[in-house]
Design a protein around this motif. Sequence first.
Motif, PDB file in Angstrom:
ATOM      1  N   THR A 271     -56.859-123.776 -49.487  1.00  0.00           N
ATOM      2  CA  THR A 271     -57.750-124.289 -50.671  1.00  0.00           C
ATOM      3  C   THR A 271     -56.756-124.957 -51.918  1.00  0.00           C
ATOM      4  O   THR A 271     -57.221-125.462 -52.880  1.00  0.00           O
ATOM      5  CB  THR A 271     -58.153-122.958 -51.253  1.00  0.00           C
TER       6      THR A 271
ATOM      7  N   CYS B 133     -66.579-110.224 -42.352  1.00  0.00           N
ATOM      8  CA  CYS B 133     -65.663-111.393 -42.461  1.00  0.00           C
ATOM      9  C   CYS B 133     -66.570-112.707 -42.503  1.00  0.00           C
ATOM     10  O   CYS B 133     -66.252-113.460 -43.513  1.00  0.00           O
ATOM     11  CB  CYS B 133     -65.005-111.437 -41.226  1.00  0.00           C
TER      12      CYS B 133
ATOM     13  N   PHE C 133     -63.919-103.935 -47.437  1.00  0.00           N
ATOM     14  CA  PHE C 133     -64.167-105.205 -48.523  1.00  0.00           C
ATOM     15  C   PHE C 133     -64.402-105.291 -50.052  1.00  0.00           C
ATOM     16  O   PHE C 133     -63.897-105.985 -50.570  1.00  0.00           O
ATOM     17  CB  PHE C 133     -65.781-105.468 -47.570  1.00  0.00           C
TER      18      PHE C 133
ATOM     19  N   ASP D 189     -67.626-120.371 -53.502  1.00  0.00           N
ATOM     20  CA  ASP D 189     -66.561-120.368 -54.498  1.00  0.00           C
ATOM     21  C   ASP D 189     -66.074-121.677 -54.629  1.00  0.00           C
ATOM     22  O   ASP D 189     -65.880-122.361 -55.685  1.00  0.00           O
ATOM     23  CB  ASP D 189     -65.856-119.172 -54.429  1.00  0.00           C
ATOM     24  N   LYS D 190     -65.215-122.137 -53.460  1.00  0.00           N
ATOM     25  CA  LYS D 190     -64.477-123.302 -53.468  1.00  0.00           C
ATOM     26  C   LYS D 190     -65.434-124.514 -53.351  1.00  0.00           C
ATOM     27  O   LYS D 190     -65.099-125.441 -54.413  1.00  0.00           O
ATOM     28  CB  LYS D 190     -63.540-123.281 -51.992  1.00  0.00           C
TER      29      LYS D 190
ATOM     30  N   LEU E 172     -69.365-112.719 -44.304  1.00  0.00           N
ATOM     31  CA  LEU E 172     -69.685-112.323 -45.887  1.00  0.00           C
ATOM     32  C   LEU E 172     -68.691-112.906 -46.637  1.00  0.00           C
ATOM     33  O   LEU E 172     -68.846-113.739 -47.655  1.00  0.00           O
ATOM     34  CB  LEU E 172     -70.088-110.918 -46.152  1.00  0.00           C
ATOM     35  N   ALA E 173     -67.283-112.714 -46.232  1.00  0.00           N
ATOM     36  CA  ALA E 173     -66.300-113.186 -47.117  1.00  0.00           C
ATOM     37  C   ALA E 173     -65.984-114.456 -46.953  1.00  0.00           C
ATOM     38  O   ALA E 173     -65.803-115.023 -47.963  1.00  0.00           O
ATOM     39  CB  ALA E 173     -64.967-112.358 -46.432  1.00  0.00           C
ATOM     40  N   ILE E 174     -66.317-115.042 -45.810  1.00  0.00           N
ATOM     41  CA  ILE E 174     -65.988-116.687 -45.519  1.00  0.00           C
ATOM     42  C   ILE E 174     -66.892-117.259 -46.535  1.00  0.00           C
ATOM     43  O   ILE E 174     -66.705-118.374 -47.004  1.00  0.00           O
ATOM     44  CB  ILE E 174     -66.090-116.897 -44.209  1.00  0.00           C
TER      45      ILE E 174
ATOM     46  N   ALA F   7     -60.685-110.095 -49.648  1.00  0.00           N
ATOM     47  CA  ALA F   7     -61.722-109.314 -48.722  1.00  0.00           C
ATOM     48  C   ALA F   7     -61.708-109.478 -47.307  1.00  0.00           C
ATOM     49  O   ALA F   7     -61.747-108.798 -46.654  1.00  0.00           O
ATOM     50  CB  ALA F   7     -63.151-109.657 -49.501  1.00  0.00           C
ATOM     51  N   PHE F   8     -61.515-110.941 -47.190  1.00  0.00           N
ATOM     52  CA  PHE F   8     -61.462-111.323 -45.686  1.00  0.00           C
ATOM     53  C   PHE F   8     -60.258-110.777 -44.994  1.00  0.00           C
ATOM     54  O   PHE F   8     -60.308-110.178 -44.076  1.00  0.00           O
ATOM     55  CB  PHE F   8     -61.516-112.693 -45.783  1.00  0.00           C
TER      56      PHE F   8
ATOM     57  N   LEU G 215     -68.359-116.387 -49.190  1.00  0.00           N
ATOM     58  CA  LEU G 215     -67.938-116.091 -50.570  1.00  0.00           C
ATOM     59  C   LEU G 215     -67.092-117.197 -51.098  1.00  0.00           C
ATOM     60  O   LEU G 215     -67.061-117.914 -51.757  1.00  0.00           O
ATOM     61  CB  LEU G 215     -67.403-115.024 -50.775  1.00  0.00           C
ATOM     62  N   MET G 216     -66.131-117.300 -49.803  1.00  0.00           N
ATOM     63  CA  MET G 216     -64.964-118.268 -50.207  1.00  0.00           C
ATOM     64  C   MET G 216     -65.658-119.742 -50.046  1.00  0.00           C
ATOM     65  O   MET G 216     -65.310-120.593 -51.260  1.00  0.00           O
ATOM     66  CB  MET G 216     -64.064-118.218 -48.961  1.00  0.00           C
TER      67      MET G 216
ATOM     68  N   THR H   2     -60.365-106.849 -44.695  1.00  0.00           N
ATOM     69  CA  THR H   2     -61.549-106.398 -43.689  1.00  0.00           C
ATOM     70  C   THR H   2     -60.627-106.656 -42.382  1.00  0.00           C
ATOM     71  O   THR H   2     -61.168-105.483 -41.524  1.00  0.00           O
ATOM     72  CB  THR H   2     -62.724-107.325 -43.706  1.00  0.00           C
TER      73      THR H   2
ATOM     74  N   ARG I  92     -68.741-113.937 -60.525  1.00  0.00           N
ATOM     75  CA  ARG I  92     -67.331-113.517 -60.693  1.00  0.00           C
ATOM     76  C   ARG I  92     -67.158-113.057 -62.214  1.00  0.00           C
ATOM     77  O   ARG I  92     -66.415-112.112 -62.502  1.00  0.00           O
ATOM     78  CB  ARG I  92     -66.499-114.700 -60.805  1.00  0.00           C
TER      79      ARG I  92
ATOM     80  N   LEU J 190     -70.209-119.415 -57.780  1.00  0.00           N
ATOM     81  CA  LEU J 190     -70.147-118.010 -58.002  1.00  0.00           C
ATOM     82  C   LEU J 190     -69.523-117.463 -59.415  1.00  0.00           C
ATOM     83  O   LEU J 190     -69.263-116.493 -59.539  1.00  0.00           O
ATOM     84  CB  LEU J 190     -68.967-117.510 -56.958  1.00  0.00           C
TER      85      LEU J 190
ATOM     86  N   VAL K  12     -59.587-117.829 -54.633  1.00  0.00           N
ATOM     87  CA  VAL K  12     -61.108-117.929 -54.307  1.00  0.00           C
ATOM     88  C   VAL K  12     -61.550-116.697 -54.080  1.00  0.00           C
ATOM     89  O   VAL K  12     -60.834-115.670 -53.484  1.00  0.00           O
ATOM     90  CB  VAL K  12     -61.357-118.876 -53.244  1.00  0.00           C
ATOM     91  N   LEU K  13     -62.905-116.354 -54.475  1.00  0.00           N
ATOM     92  CA  LEU K  13     -63.286-115.155 -54.290  1.00  0.00           C
ATOM     93  C   LEU K  13     -63.746-115.174 -52.827  1.00  0.00           C
ATOM     94  O   LEU K  13     -64.150-116.009 -52.013  1.00  0.00           O
ATOM     95  CB  LEU K  13     -64.763-115.152 -54.888  1.00  0.00           C
ATOM     96  N   GLY K  14     -63.250-113.708 -52.189  1.00  0.00           N
ATOM     97  CA  GLY K  14     -63.496-113.504 -50.778  1.00  0.00           C
ATOM     98  C   GLY K  14     -62.151-113.743 -49.870  1.00  0.00           C
ATOM     99  O   GLY K  14     -62.218-112.998 -48.668  1.00  0.00           O
ATOM    100  N   GLN K  15     -61.211-113.981 -50.580  1.00  0.00           N
ATOM    101  CA  GLN K  15     -59.990-114.402 -49.792  1.00  0.00           C
ATOM    102  C   GLN K  15     -59.392-113.179 -49.449  1.00  0.00           C
ATOM    103  O   GLN K  15     -59.156-112.897 -48.451  1.00  0.00           O
ATOM    104  CB  GLN K  15     -58.906-115.078 -50.818  1.00  0.00           C
TER     105      GLN K  15
ATOM    106  N   VAL L 138     -61.100-110.575 -57.799  1.00  0.00           N
ATOM    107  CA  VAL L 138     -61.348-110.672 -58.845  1.00  0.00           C
ATOM    108  C   VAL L 138     -60.357-110.451 -60.019  1.00  0.00           C
ATOM    109  O   VAL L 138     -60.144-111.394 -60.895  1.00  0.00           O
ATOM    110  CB  VAL L 138     -62.498-109.818 -59.572  1.00  0.00           C
TER     111      VAL L 138
END
Lengths: 280, 158
Positions: free
Chosen positions: B125, A24, B60, A34-35, A26-28, B78-79, A30-31, B82, A44, A40, B73-76, B68
């Motif tokens: 976002t 989680c 994940f 990215d934002k 890691l995902a946060i 995935a979060f 990334l977000m 998970t 991407r 990224l 946003v990247l990770g959205q 993608v």
Amino acid sequence: MVAFRSADNSGRQSGLLLRCILYCLLAIGLMILDKRYDQLSGIRRALSVVVYPLQVAITSPFEAWDWLHESLRSRDALRADKARLEQELRMARFRLQRYEAMETEVRQLQGLRENTTGVAHKFIVGDVMNVDVDAFRARVMVDKGARDGVFVGQAVLDEGGVFGQVARVSELTCEVILISDATHAIPAQVNRNGLRTVVLGSGDPNHLKLPYVSTAADIVKGDLLVTSGLGGVFPAGYPVGTVIEVRRDPAASLAEVDVQPTAALDRSRLLLFIWVDAAK
Amino acid sequence: MTREDQLPRTSMTISALAALILAIVPLPYPLDVLRPDFLVLVVLYWSILAPRTGGLALAFIAGLALDVLHGIVLGQHAFALTLMAAWATQVRLRVRVFSMLHQSLTIFAFLAGYQFILFWIDGATGNPVTFLSRWFAPVIGALIWPALAGLLNRLNDR
């Protein structure tokens, strides 16, 4: 009932929370990257290349079907098509005769007015891929990417008029946001009298909104809206939509205007990516 | 069936790829809104049945693929995926002995939670999607769960 057979090894239960938190975070991360920092785009792009074969795999059966359909058409149908296309080409040529001269004239006039909006000088044609991007957002995937020089914010047209703009670019593909997307706005003006306004998307591909027009404004059914060139994304003078209804409530200060886009937003397969050179 | 040293990796990969394809196959207008989150269902299935096969890494990576393909946003995804997979793994022993109806309801809770996290991140976002129709997907997903789980069980048996 659906019975699950046991293929489980319950031994490593303890690490679950830890791993969950790790992923989680890691995902946060990334977000946020990215934002917030826009760091990224490289990652991407690389990831988009990984999923590209998948997208091609999905879109190719449709293309194969189109091809088959095309190659099985009768000779007569093809001849009729050819005659029609020749006719259209003649008409287009006829309209084009004065275009060169007019363009020079327009440039000179724009030079006088120190206007910075230009005329499209280069374009490439992209094919809409048969891939669903998002059911809730008006976006399409097109088979042209950074490799072809496509950039974020580039104006995209179809044969009818303004289609949208490039929202995201990867190496081989790009995502185009349609002017009908609920979050999209495009500066435009009424072709008849130059009244400037903003056209918003509604989420419906056959319908655009014109929310900032006062009840006193000179706008009537049938008016053509063209891009005004303000905002710098879209070049001036390309058709956006036609006014189909104007409702004026005497009690309100703003009129309700319904606009139908001139581009076939839900049907176009071929899109034009244009490069605009600013007229100096 | 599968023994401890023989994790059903192949079936897992195949099912995840198939679900990923189903996630982006074009559908005509009224249907595309109703499209269930196939990949989420598949990840939940493996989280409940055999969490060690793919585990949270599967969730994940699947989420990242969805990001993608259609993320803001990247990770959205995935979060969200998970978190839901971890929750499903946590309660898997109970879910396995539930009746079909009960199982579907549980899956609905996971899917709704997933959708809610996506909804929340969309809003945070600045790209809110507020159509009511976005909440159809969890309902449809819960409805097809028995069929999907049955199918994956068959695949897994071979």
